[in-house]
Design a protein around this motif. Structure first.
Motif, PDB file in Angstrom:
ATOM      1  N   LYS A   9       0.812  -1.203   0.000  1.00 54.36           N
ATOM      2  CA  LYS A   9       0.000   0.000   0.000  1.00 54.36           C
ATOM      3  C   LYS A   9       0.849   1.258   0.000  1.00 54.36           C
ATOM      4  O   LYS A   9       0.344   2.339  -0.323  1.00 54.36           O
ATOM      5  N   ARG A  12       1.014   3.123  -3.297  1.00 47.03           N
ATOM      6  CA  ARG A  12      -0.296   3.648  -3.653  1.00 47.03           C
ATOM      7  C   ARG A  12      -0.665   4.850  -2.781  1.00 47.03           C
ATOM      8  O   ARG A  12      -1.273   5.808  -3.258  1.00 47.03           O
ATOM      9  N   GLU A 280      -4.649  -0.974 -13.166  1.00 43.07           N
ATOM     10  CA  GLU A 280      -5.492   0.047 -12.550  1.00 43.07           C
ATOM     11  C   GLU A 280      -6.954  -0.171 -12.921  1.00 43.07           C
ATOM     12  O   GLU A 280      -7.853   0.024 -12.094  1.00 43.07           O
ATOM     13  N   TYR A 282      -8.410  -3.086 -13.718  1.00 44.59           N
ATOM     14  CA  TYR A 282      -8.885  -4.239 -12.954  1.00 44.59           C
ATOM     15  C   TYR A 282      -9.219  -3.831 -11.521  1.00 44.59           C
ATOM     16  O   TYR A 282     -10.257  -4.197 -10.970  1.00 44.59           O
ATOM     17  N   ASP A 283      -8.316  -3.059 -10.907  1.00 45.30           N
ATOM     18  CA  ASP A 283      -8.503  -2.670  -9.515  1.00 45.30           C
ATOM     19  C   ASP A 283      -9.734  -1.780  -9.371  1.00 45.30           C
ATOM     20  O   ASP A 283     -10.539  -1.953  -8.445  1.00 45.30           O
ATOM     21  N   ARG A 286     -12.921  -3.857  -9.637  1.00 42.31           N
ATOM     22  CA  ARG A 286     -13.182  -4.624  -8.405  1.00 42.31           C
ATOM     23  C   ARG A 286     -13.682  -3.718  -7.292  1.00 42.31           C
ATOM     24  O   ARG A 286     -14.574  -4.085  -6.517  1.00 42.31           O
ATOM     25  N   GLN A 287     -13.066  -2.539  -7.174  1.00 42.07           N
ATOM     26  CA  GLN A 287     -13.512  -1.605  -6.145  1.00 42.07           C
ATOM     27  C   GLN A 287     -14.963  -1.208  -6.388  1.00 42.07           C
ATOM     28  O   GLN A 287     -15.794  -1.208  -5.472  1.00 42.07           O
ATOM     29  N   TYR A 292     -13.916  -6.078  -2.936  1.00 40.33           N
ATOM     30  CA  TYR A 292     -13.057  -6.021  -1.749  1.00 40.33           C
ATOM     31  C   TYR A 292     -13.861  -5.507  -0.562  1.00 40.33           C
ATOM     32  O   TYR A 292     -14.609  -4.534  -0.676  1.00 40.33           O
ATOM     33  N   ARG A 300      -9.701   4.899  -0.633  1.00 41.50           N
ATOM     34  CA  ARG A 300      -9.454   4.245  -1.930  1.00 41.50           C
ATOM     35  C   ARG A 300      -8.244   4.914  -2.526  1.00 41.50           C
ATOM     36  O   ARG A 300      -8.317   6.052  -2.987  1.00 41.50           O
ATOM     37  N   SER A 303      -6.602   4.326  -7.198  1.00 41.06           N
ATOM     38  CA  SER A 303      -7.644   4.005  -8.164  1.00 41.06           C
ATOM     39  C   SER A 303      -7.788   5.115  -9.170  1.00 41.06           C
ATOM     40  O   SER A 303      -7.267   6.181  -9.013  1.00 41.06           O
TER      41      SER A 303
END
Length: 303
Positions: A9, A12, A280, A282-283, A286-287, A292, A300, A303
């Motif tokens: 993390k 990010r 990015e 894909y993430d 999903r978010q 998740y 967040r 993203s």
């Protein structure tokens, strides 16, 4: 594992701070700039030490943490601290193994198991030379279609490699896809394609059949196994031999997992900006779809 303790993390969070800089109040902006410029010191220091170093009040750092959605300053600092300690793990030596070995029967067994995992991981990575790795990356990235196959316990490795690898290499396919045999999904394999096969003794008949078919059809063949020679009639273009010694009756997969992680690192790097955008995307998907779980105040980021 506490999600705040995930060392991945850190990058990010830093990017999130950079993206938010212009919208932050002046005092929080100064605190954010210090975190961005000094992530190592921030991970080590207490909030009071950070305040003394910067001239920013401790409350400023606490407010920055709250502004980002963290409950406490410590929760904000935790991923920076975790990333720092992980990066320097090798510097800490292996005295802990000796101490653990003296902590009764359970300690002795755990120390032996841990030492075995360290040994097979080190050997597997030592065998994974830069030249071999680059040749495999070139084969995968230049292939028309790439497949990864395995069965039984090795299937977990193949599944993970495909799950992450497809974000960098969209042509990567996992076979068998469902409950059939790998051969069912390799009917069209041929020159210009590439097969990655993962297998350990006792070797899977289905994986050997897939290897033979790929070789006969002229596809590029990559074998990840505990031996370079697993059965007659198999032609391989690239081999990553991994150590699989264990203290229990089944082969250990820790060395193979480390090799696959390194290979994924190379594939993502080779994918460049396109791979970064796909990851990015894909993430974000999903978010947005609620894939998740997160607490009500988790930020967040990235993203």
């Amino acid at each position: 594992m506490d999600p705040h303790l995930d060392p991945r993390k850190t990058a990010r969070l830093i990017q999130h701070l950079k993206d938010r800089m212009d919208s932050l109040p002046p005092k929080l902006k100064a605190a954010a700039k210090y975190v961005i410029d000094n992530p190592g010191d921030f991970g080590l220091d207490t909030v009071r030490t950070s305040a003394q170093r910067t001239g920013i009040s401790a409350n400023g750092f606490v407010r920055l943490a709250q502004h980002l959605g963290f409950d406490t300053f410590e929760a904000f600092r935790a991923p920076f601290r975790a990333a720092l300690t992980t990066a320097h793990e090798a510097d800490l030596g292996q005295d802990w193994l000796e101490r653990m070995a003296g902590e009764g029967p359970a300690g002795a067994l755990q120390a032996a198991a841990a030492r075995n995992q360290l040994n097979i991981t080190s050997r597997s990575l030592r065998l994974m030379t830069a030249g071999r790795t680059q040749a495999i990356v070139d084969a995968l990235t230049s292939a028309r279609r790439s497949y990864v196959t395995a069965t039984r316990s090795s299937y977990a490795l193949a599944y993970y490699f495909h799950y992450v690898g497809r974000m960098a290499l969209p042509s990567l396919e996992l076979v068998p896809r469902h409950m059939g045999a790998a051969l069912d999904d390799l009917l069209d394999i041929g020159p210009g394609d590439c097969l990655v096969a993962i297998t350990f003794a006792p070797y899977s008949a289905g994986t050997i059949q897939a290897l033979r078919l790929a070789g006969e059809r002229g596809a590029s063949v990559i074998l990840i196994s505990d031996s370079e020679v697993i059965a007659p009639g198999i032609r391989t273009d690239h081999v990553l031999a991994v150590a699989a010694n264990s203290l229990h009756p089944f082969g250990a997969i820790g060395g193979a997992m480390a090799v696959l992680e390194c290979l994924l690192t190379h594939l993502i790097a080779a994918g460049g900006e396109d791979a970064r955008r796909r990851i990015e995307a894909y993430d974000a998907l999903r978010q947005d779809s609620g894939a998740y779980w997160s607490g009500p105040k988790l930020p967040r980021v990235g993203s």
